[in-house]
Design an enzyme around this catalytic site. Sequence first.
Site, PDB file in Angstrom:
ATOM      1  N   ASN A  36       0.821  -1.221   0.000  1.00  0.00           N
ATOM      2  CA  ASN A  36       0.000   0.000   0.000  1.00  0.00           C
ATOM      3  C   ASN A  36       0.854   1.270   0.000  1.00  0.00           C
ATOM      4  OD1 ASN A  36      -2.532  -1.313   0.079  1.00  0.00           O
ATOM      5  ND2 ASN A  36      -2.195  -1.766   2.245  1.00  0.00           N
ATOM      6  N   HIS A 122     -14.432  -1.448   6.032  1.00  0.00           N
ATOM      7  CA  HIS A 122     -13.268  -2.131   6.594  1.00  0.00           C
ATOM      8  C   HIS A 122     -13.551  -2.682   7.999  1.00  0.00           C
ATOM      9  CE1 HIS A 122      -9.109  -2.225   8.330  1.00  0.00           C
ATOM     10  NE2 HIS A 122      -8.859  -2.729   7.129  1.00  0.00           N
ATOM     11  N   GLU A 169     -16.329   4.071   3.526  1.00  0.00           N
ATOM     12  CA  GLU A 169     -14.960   4.415   3.114  1.00  0.00           C
ATOM     13  C   GLU A 169     -15.113   5.325   1.910  1.00  0.00           C
ATOM     14  OE1 GLU A 169     -12.485   0.885   2.366  1.00  0.00           O
ATOM     15  OE2 GLU A 169     -13.616  -0.138   3.913  1.00  0.00           O
ATOM     16  N   SER A 173     -11.304  -0.445   0.027  1.00  0.00           N
ATOM     17  CA  SER A 173      -9.981  -1.057   0.081  1.00  0.00           C
ATOM     18  C   SER A 173      -9.824  -2.311  -0.758  1.00  0.00           C
ATOM     19  CB  SER A 173      -9.610  -1.370   1.529  1.00  0.00           C
ATOM     20  OG  SER A 173     -10.530  -2.276   2.085  1.00  0.00           O
ATOM     21  N   ASP A 198     -14.066   7.149   6.018  1.00  0.00           N
ATOM     22  CA  ASP A 198     -12.703   6.657   6.178  1.00  0.00           C
ATOM     23  C   ASP A 198     -11.944   6.919   4.865  1.00  0.00           C
ATOM     24  OD1 ASP A 198     -10.380   5.168   6.245  1.00  0.00           O
ATOM     25  OD2 ASP A 198     -11.272   3.469   7.305  1.00  0.00           O
ATOM     26  N   HIS A 201      -7.606   5.127   1.885  1.00  0.00           N
ATOM     27  CA  HIS A 201      -6.984   4.896   0.576  1.00  0.00           C
ATOM     28  C   HIS A 201      -7.100   6.111  -0.350  1.00  0.00           C
ATOM     29  CE1 HIS A 201      -6.259   0.664   1.452  1.00  0.00           C
ATOM     30  NE2 HIS A 201      -7.396   0.753   2.129  1.00  0.00           N
ATOM     31  N   LYS A 232      -0.495   4.031   4.328  1.00  0.00           N
ATOM     32  CA  LYS A 232      -0.690   3.736   2.898  1.00  0.00           C
ATOM     33  C   LYS A 232       0.085   4.790   2.091  1.00  0.00           C
ATOM     34  CE  LYS A 232      -4.534   1.147   4.325  1.00  0.00           C
ATOM     35  NZ  LYS A 232      -3.909  -0.078   4.821  1.00  0.00           N
TER      36      LYS A 232
END
Length: 384
Positions: A36, A122, A169, A173, A198, A201, A232
């Site tokens: 990541n 997640h 998110e 992910s 979230d 990423h 990440k």
Amino acid sequence: MDWIKSRLEQLKLDSLWREAKVFAGEGFPTINLCSNDYLGLAKHPEVIEAAGIALVSYGASASSSRLVSGTLSVHQKLETALAKFKKSPRALSFGTGYLANLGLITSVVRRSDLLFCDRLIHASLVDGIALSRAKCHRYRHNSLEHLSDLLAKYSASRRSEQNFFIVTESVFSMDGDLAPLTGLAELAKKYNAILIVDEAHALGVFGDCGRGLVNELKIDDEIILSSATFSKAMGSYGGVVFCEEDICQLLVNIARPLIYNTALPPAQAGAALAAIDIIESSKNLGEELLKRARFFAKLLSNAGLNTMNCESQIVPVLVGDNEKTLRVASKLREEGIYLVAIRPPTVPHGQSRLRISVSLTHSYQQLEHAAIKLIKIATTEGLI
Ligand SMILES: Cc1ncc(COP(=O)(O)O)c(C=O)c1O
């Protein structure tokens, strides 16, 4: 204990056995497609130097929790820089992104509140929700329609003191697709719900100078609660919650993962601080990363592979069957391309896949080489 033996046996029988193997990438002619470290910052000389300076200045550990003697000036500098970067009133760092999500959700959600979360969020968000002990309804992945139906249904019996929360998110992910954040923010407004996003990423990749997807969609003012990780795109380790002043005070006072956990190691805070500086000043790292990811995904989808609805640096290749996914990953490793099979419970049953993280450490030539190998193996396995 017999049940342990039979549980382990069953995992093997279901092709769900996992092992933490040493990655032999260093010094080997291997293309690592599952790290990541999206921007290659984990090995950036300035990030390593900053980590080293913090290590020498403060030592190898913060040596106590934030509320005892663990708050160091490097934490304060990092939090100030992060808040400014994300255009958020406050940023509060945690030991990991996992702990940030746990701390955030268990602090702001009361047992009597009601949560609505995307089915694919997640594990750290799922666990935070479970620990909050509030009731949670899962909506179909990225379905505004389903969420809207649920919000309407439960609004009818909503008690006046009950808060509604929506949890998602921004970049998923394991699917690499994007949440419909603008629509989610509209629904949150309509039903007086609080949206938690979230950005694990998305930070460093999307938005103006990597400020995240919330920033890219220009809804910064509407999202009062978000989280991210330093592990990440930032190439370090640790997590953060972005919030308003009073929520920050609440977290400092009641978030158990902050109170009962030793503060973020200084070297990691120093590294994260340097990473933010590089991301902000380099301006277009995220854009270039997404360009490479689109190039790679197109090679795969043109060949007939199912890359799902990916729109980010995360490119999934859906295989389905656990055993077949393990076999494809293993054949790729034999060819010098490092990938692992992603299987349940990380992804839903029947949706095992390869999850490719494109990184700025991959050249176009390496991506093309990896795509050719993957397509060849997928053909022999009857995937295309
Ligand atoms: C969406 C999401 N949130 C949170 C985390 C946890 O971050 P960390 O690895 O810093 O604990 C991860 C990754 O592991 C993630 O993918």
